[in-house]
Design a protein around this motif. Sequence first.
Motif, PDB file in Angstrom:
ATOM      1  N   CYS A   1      -4.853 -28.537 -30.175  1.00  0.00           N
ATOM      2  CA  CYS A   1      -5.320 -29.558 -29.232  1.00  0.00           C
ATOM      3  C   CYS A   1      -5.510 -29.000 -27.838  1.00  0.00           C
ATOM      4  O   CYS A   1      -5.882 -29.728 -26.911  1.00  0.00           O
ATOM      5  CB  CYS A   1      -4.354 -30.741 -29.210  1.00  0.00           C
ATOM      6  N   GLY A   2      -5.265 -27.702 -27.658  1.00  0.00           N
ATOM      7  CA  GLY A   2      -5.544 -27.059 -26.391  1.00  0.00           C
ATOM      8  C   GLY A   2      -4.357 -27.021 -25.448  1.00  0.00           C
ATOM      9  O   GLY A   2      -3.254 -27.466 -25.765  1.00  0.00           O
ATOM     10  N   ILE A   3      -4.602 -26.471 -24.279  1.00  0.00           N
ATOM     11  CA  ILE A   3      -3.584 -26.330 -23.247  1.00  0.00           C
ATOM     12  C   ILE A   3      -3.471 -27.621 -22.448  1.00  0.00           C
ATOM     13  O   ILE A   3      -4.480 -28.234 -22.099  1.00  0.00           O
ATOM     14  CB  ILE A   3      -3.941 -25.160 -22.302  1.00  0.00           C
ATOM     15  N   ASP A   4      -2.260 -28.019 -22.142  1.00  0.00           N
ATOM     16  CA  ASP A   4      -2.021 -29.187 -21.302  1.00  0.00           C
ATOM     17  C   ASP A   4      -2.520 -28.883 -19.886  1.00  0.00           C
ATOM     18  O   ASP A   4      -2.017 -27.958 -19.228  1.00  0.00           O
ATOM     19  CB  ASP A   4      -0.524 -29.486 -21.281  1.00  0.00           C
ATOM     20  N   PRO A   5      -3.514 -29.632 -19.391  1.00  0.00           N
ATOM     21  CA  PRO A   5      -4.065 -29.339 -18.060  1.00  0.00           C
ATOM     22  C   PRO A   5      -3.023 -29.391 -16.955  1.00  0.00           C
ATOM     23  O   PRO A   5      -3.045 -28.570 -16.037  1.00  0.00           O
ATOM     24  CB  PRO A   5      -5.137 -30.418 -17.868  1.00  0.00           C
ATOM     25  N   TRP A   6      -2.102 -30.350 -17.026  1.00  0.00           N
ATOM     26  CA  TRP A   6      -1.063 -30.464 -15.998  1.00  0.00           C
ATOM     27  C   TRP A   6      -0.189 -29.215 -15.996  1.00  0.00           C
ATOM     28  O   TRP A   6       0.130 -28.657 -14.931  1.00  0.00           O
ATOM     29  CB  TRP A   6      -0.194 -31.696 -16.240  1.00  0.00           C
ATOM     30  N   HIS A   7       0.204 -28.764 -17.174  1.00  0.00           N
ATOM     31  CA  HIS A   7       1.059 -27.579 -17.274  1.00  0.00           C
ATOM     32  C   HIS A   7       0.356 -26.364 -16.669  1.00  0.00           C
ATOM     33  O   HIS A   7       0.953 -25.599 -15.902  1.00  0.00           O
ATOM     34  CB  HIS A   7       1.409 -27.328 -18.746  1.00  0.00           C
ATOM     35  N   LEU A   8      -0.919 -26.199 -16.999  1.00  0.00           N
ATOM     36  CA  LEU A   8      -1.657 -25.057 -16.473  1.00  0.00           C
ATOM     37  C   LEU A   8      -1.825 -25.168 -14.960  1.00  0.00           C
ATOM     38  O   LEU A   8      -1.752 -24.150 -14.246  1.00  0.00           O
ATOM     39  CB  LEU A   8      -3.022 -24.962 -17.164  1.00  0.00           C
ATOM     40  N   ASP A   9      -2.020 -26.372 -14.448  1.00  0.00           N
ATOM     41  CA  ASP A   9      -2.117 -26.566 -12.999  1.00  0.00           C
ATOM     42  C   ASP A   9      -0.828 -26.109 -12.307  1.00  0.00           C
ATOM     43  O   ASP A   9      -0.863 -25.427 -11.276  1.00  0.00           O
ATOM     44  CB  ASP A   9      -2.372 -28.034 -12.667  1.00  0.00           C
ATOM     45  N   GLN A  10       0.311 -26.529 -12.866  1.00  0.00           N
ATOM     46  CA  GLN A  10       1.595 -26.176 -12.241  1.00  0.00           C
ATOM     47  C   GLN A  10       1.829 -24.670 -12.310  1.00  0.00           C
ATOM     48  O   GLN A  10       2.337 -24.066 -11.351  1.00  0.00           O
ATOM     49  CB  GLN A  10       2.754 -26.921 -12.919  1.00  0.00           C
ATOM     50  N   LEU A  11       1.475 -24.061 -13.433  1.00  0.00           N
ATOM     51  CA  LEU A  11       1.643 -22.617 -13.564  1.00  0.00           C
ATOM     52  C   LEU A  11       0.761 -21.883 -12.562  1.00  0.00           C
ATOM     53  O   LEU A  11       1.192 -20.907 -11.925  1.00  0.00           O
ATOM     54  CB  LEU A  11       1.323 -22.177 -14.989  1.00  0.00           C
ATOM     55  N   ALA A  12      -0.475 -22.341 -12.402  1.00  0.00           N
ATOM     56  CA  ALA A  12      -1.383 -21.704 -11.451  1.00  0.00           C
ATOM     57  C   ALA A  12      -0.842 -21.797 -10.026  1.00  0.00           C
ATOM     58  O   ALA A  12      -0.935 -20.832  -9.247  1.00  0.00           O
ATOM     59  CB  ALA A  12      -2.765 -22.347 -11.552  1.00  0.00           C
ATOM     60  N   LYS A  13      -0.276 -22.941  -9.661  1.00  0.00           N
ATOM     61  CA  LYS A  13       0.313 -23.093  -8.329  1.00  0.00           C
ATOM     62  C   LYS A  13       1.481 -22.135  -8.141  1.00  0.00           C
ATOM     63  O   LYS A  13       1.632 -21.508  -7.082  1.00  0.00           O
ATOM     64  CB  LYS A  13       0.786 -24.536  -8.117  1.00  0.00           C
ATOM     65  N   LEU A  14       2.316 -22.000  -9.174  1.00  0.00           N
ATOM     66  CA  LEU A  14       3.480 -21.119  -9.080  1.00  0.00           C
ATOM     67  C   LEU A  14       3.045 -19.655  -8.954  1.00  0.00           C
ATOM     68  O   LEU A  14       3.609 -18.893  -8.167  1.00  0.00           O
ATOM     69  CB  LEU A  14       4.377 -21.317 -10.295  1.00  0.00           C
ATOM     70  N   VAL A  15       2.048 -19.275  -9.727  1.00  0.00           N
ATOM     71  CA  VAL A  15       1.532 -17.909  -9.649  1.00  0.00           C
ATOM     72  C   VAL A  15       1.000 -17.624  -8.250  1.00  0.00           C
ATOM     73  O   VAL A  15       1.233 -16.549  -7.675  1.00  0.00           O
ATOM     74  CB  VAL A  15       0.438 -17.686 -10.716  1.00  0.00           C
ATOM     75  N   ALA A  16       0.282 -18.582  -7.667  1.00  0.00           N
ATOM     76  CA  ALA A  16      -0.255 -18.393  -6.313  1.00  0.00           C
ATOM     77  C   ALA A  16       0.862 -18.257  -5.289  1.00  0.00           C
ATOM     78  O   ALA A  16       0.746 -17.487  -4.319  1.00  0.00           O
ATOM     79  CB  ALA A  16      -1.169 -19.560  -5.954  1.00  0.00           C
ATOM     80  N   ARG A  17       1.956 -18.988  -5.483  1.00  0.00           N
ATOM     81  CA  ARG A  17       3.065 -18.941  -4.528  1.00  0.00           C
ATOM     82  C   ARG A  17       3.871 -17.648  -4.639  1.00  0.00           C
ATOM     83  O   ARG A  17       4.297 -17.080  -3.628  1.00  0.00           O
ATOM     84  CB  ARG A  17       4.015 -20.121  -4.778  1.00  0.00           C
ATOM     85  N   ILE A  18       4.105 -17.196  -5.869  1.00  0.00           N
ATOM     86  CA  ILE A  18       5.062 -16.118  -6.106  1.00  0.00           C
ATOM     87  C   ILE A  18       4.392 -14.756  -6.244  1.00  0.00           C
ATOM     88  O   ILE A  18       5.005 -13.728  -6.002  1.00  0.00           O
ATOM     89  CB  ILE A  18       5.903 -16.436  -7.370  1.00  0.00           C
ATOM     90  N   ASN A  19       3.118 -14.739  -6.648  1.00  0.00           N
ATOM     91  CA  ASN A  19       2.417 -13.479  -6.892  1.00  0.00           C
ATOM     92  C   ASN A  19       3.222 -12.588  -7.848  1.00  0.00           C
ATOM     93  O   ASN A  19       3.654 -11.477  -7.485  1.00  0.00           O
ATOM     94  CB  ASN A  19       2.142 -12.741  -5.581  1.00  0.00           C
ATOM     95  N   PRO A  20       3.441 -13.032  -9.066  1.00  0.00           N
ATOM     96  CA  PRO A  20       4.314 -12.305  -9.996  1.00  0.00           C
ATOM     97  C   PRO A  20       3.697 -11.000 -10.468  1.00  0.00           C
ATOM     98  O   PRO A  20       2.468 -10.832 -10.460  1.00  0.00           O
ATOM     99  CB  PRO A  20       4.467 -13.290 -11.159  1.00  0.00           C
ATOM    100  N   VAL A  21       4.554 -10.088 -10.912  1.00  0.00           N
ATOM    101  CA  VAL A  21       4.058  -8.833 -11.481  1.00  0.00           C
ATOM    102  C   VAL A  21       3.529  -9.033 -12.898  1.00  0.00           C
ATOM    103  O   VAL A  21       2.659  -8.284 -13.351  1.00  0.00           O
ATOM    104  CB  VAL A  21       5.139  -7.740 -11.476  1.00  0.00           C
ATOM    105  N   ARG A  22       4.047 -10.046 -13.599  1.00  0.00           N
ATOM    106  CA  ARG A  22       3.574 -10.364 -14.945  1.00  0.00           C
ATOM    107  C   ARG A  22       3.734 -11.858 -15.196  1.00  0.00           C
ATOM    108  O   ARG A  22       4.634 -12.490 -14.631  1.00  0.00           O
ATOM    109  CB  ARG A  22       4.379  -9.590 -16.019  1.00  0.00           C
TER     110      ARG A  22
END
Length: 308
Positions: free
Chosen positions: A81-102
């Motif tokens: 049924c695909g990726i939950d849009p809300w979950h992906l939104d939150q992950l994208a925000k976290l990645v932008a904030r933290i700039n993770p190595v992986r």
Amino acid sequence: MNPSFAHEAAIAKAATTTVGIGWRHAHYGEVLEQRPAVDFLEVHSENFFADGGAALAVLTQARSHYPISLHGVGLGLGSACGIDPWHLDQLAKLVARINPVRVSDHACFARGLLSGAPVGHAPVHAADLLPIPFNAAALAVMSENVERVQNRLKTPLLVENLSAYVSFEGSDREEPQFLADLAAHTGCQLLVDVNNLYVNARNARLAGSDVDPVLACMQWLDHIPVGVVGELHVAGHRDCGDVVIDDHGSVVCDAVWQIYRHALQRFGGVPTLVEWDTDLPPLEMLLDQAAQARALSAVASPRGEIQR
């Protein structure tokens, strides 16, 4: 996503073995106060999805001292049924904030529609890492989902092999071939959890397999192309007699260390994480496990070359 992007990233990471620890709530204060000599901290992404609050503040503070690796448990990359849009939104925000190595998640499904649910009914989340069949249909679903995540995050995703307690009759290939195909189709990297391999091999032995579990794990690793592995995990497990459970609640056993050495010899200096999630020990014990991984990686000699 250009597949060569992931391979170039793997080459860069292979030059030096870095060793990190899973950073859990019980150790937040000690790590920030003592700043032990670990190369990175890995956290579960979903614990930091809130827009503010204490958790995100602590992670931001840690980011000023350590590289951070984000390890997710909720994307459900194999969900039809695909990726939950809300979950992906939150992950994208976290990645932008933290700039993770992986950024990583699992080769599993977690979301689905209930049987008999009305049209338009929202999918439900199983709150578990459920296995998928290793066939063309599942590969197409997971490839589409992985590409969607990578395109949104603008970085290669690492996909982890599961410890699975059931399997599907509809599989038409073995797990390492499925994961290799996924990496080839999407440009993602693989997160190889050595303990998961051993747990699965031990359970296969309990179910009647005549293959030595350590040998089975080494053969699994030998079917993964060199150059697509971006991280290794080691952890403990629990032998319950009739089943072995991947509980991340004890020291890494000798057999897993043996398989880990084989992985290093095949893949080179891949970043390594020591996971410990239940029955958390004193921080010093967790750091001792990280030191053991670092010592093993220092003497392991890579074999083979990066395959493009």
